[in-house]
Design an enzyme around this catalytic site. Structure first.
Site, mmCIF file in Angstrom:
data_model
loop_
_atom_site.group_PDB
_atom_site.id
_atom_site.type_symbol
_atom_site.label_atom_id
_atom_site.label_comp_id
_atom_site.label_asym_id
_atom_site.label_seq_id
_atom_site.Cartn_x
_atom_site.Cartn_y
_atom_site.Cartn_z
ATOM 1 N N GLU A 116 63.558 46.909 6.306
ATOM 2 C CA GLU A 116 63.501 45.600 6.974
ATOM 3 C C GLU A 116 64.912 45.253 7.444
ATOM 4 O O GLU A 116 65.764 44.870 6.657
ATOM 5 C CB GLU A 116 62.987 44.538 5.993
ATOM 6 C CG GLU A 116 63.016 43.119 6.536
ATOM 7 C CD GLU A 116 62.829 42.074 5.435
ATOM 8 O OE1 GLU A 116 63.476 41.005 5.526
ATOM 9 O OE2 GLU A 116 62.059 42.323 4.479
ATOM 10 N N LYS A 152 55.366 36.802 1.533
ATOM 11 C CA LYS A 152 56.629 37.071 0.845
ATOM 12 C C LYS A 152 56.885 35.939 -0.144
ATOM 13 O O LYS A 152 57.067 34.793 0.270
ATOM 14 C CB LYS A 152 57.780 37.180 1.855
ATOM 15 C CG LYS A 152 59.132 37.437 1.185
ATOM 16 C CD LYS A 152 60.211 37.735 2.210
ATOM 17 C CE LYS A 152 61.004 36.522 2.582
ATOM 18 N NZ LYS A 152 62.284 36.830 3.229
#
Length: 217
Positions: A43, A133
């Site tokens: 990421e 998340k």
């Protein structure tokens, strides 16, 4: 389905490395070092200068391989679209944004918004977020996972912030689908020690294999 295929690869990767850096070169080198160590989820955060170029370079390098490249610290739909055009396969935000969710749905790219409360999570799920998340993970802890899954058993959670080699197993046992790891994994990159980054990534990959081996054993 493109989206389901990406989600499957994200879950298989298990550990998603949150890559920051002072410039594009450092972020790309750190990503190579992490992947060399066996961690297959990357990421690249939009705090990296020229993040789109870094993403594009990584996507082209690892095309066809068992690596999934996404973007993090996405605050709005414009940024998400830039990253998706550069090849980002998933989009991560520190908080939920409905316009970003809609854009990701349009392009069939998984959206992973940062949420802390049940209200935020419910809103994100209604807007099509596939994985939530749990952020910051350091504040909530693994006990938050079972607390959330009681009213929302269908939810897929990925804690980020505060996840390390010592507590990673506790998170997975609590029921998360993946974990986001940054600080301690990336620290050596800031001083140019990419071999150390690979070494730490190997420890995370080995720990994940151990955890999954126990689960399947």
């Amino acid at each position: 389905m493109k989206r389901m295929e990406i989600l499957s690869r994200l879950e298989k990767a298990g550990v998603i490395a949150v890559v920051r850096g002072k410039d594009q070169t450092e972020a790309v080198k750190a990503s190579h070092a992490i992947i060399a160590g066996g961690v297959k989820g990357i990421e690249v955060t939009f705090t990296v200068p020229n993040a789109q170029a870094a993403i594009q370079e990584l996507v082209e390098t690892y095309q066809g391989q068992d690596v999934v490249i996404g973007v993090g610290t996405v605050l709005d739909a414009v940024t998400a679209r830039l990253a998706i055009m550069a090849g980002a396969e998933f989009v991560v935000s520190p908080s939920f944004d409905s316009e970003t969710a809609e854009l990701c749905n349009l392009y069939q790219v998984p959206y992973l918004p940062g949420c802390m409360t049940i209200t935020e999570m419910q809103q994100a799920l209604k807007s099509g977020a596939d994985i939530i998340k749990l952020f910051p993970g350091s504040v909530s802890g693994p006990s938050m996972v079972s607390a959330v899954k009681a009213p929302l058993p269908q939810i897929n959670l990925m804690p980020t912030g505060g996840v390390n080699l010592e507590n990673m197993e506790t998170w997975f046992k609590a029921g998360v689908v993946a974990v986001g790891v940054g600080g301690n994994l990336l620290a050596p990159a800031a001083v140019g020690d990419f071999a150390k980054v690979t070494e730490i990534a190997q420890q995370y990959a080995a720990k994940l294999a151990e955890i999954r081996g126990q689960a399947n054993g």
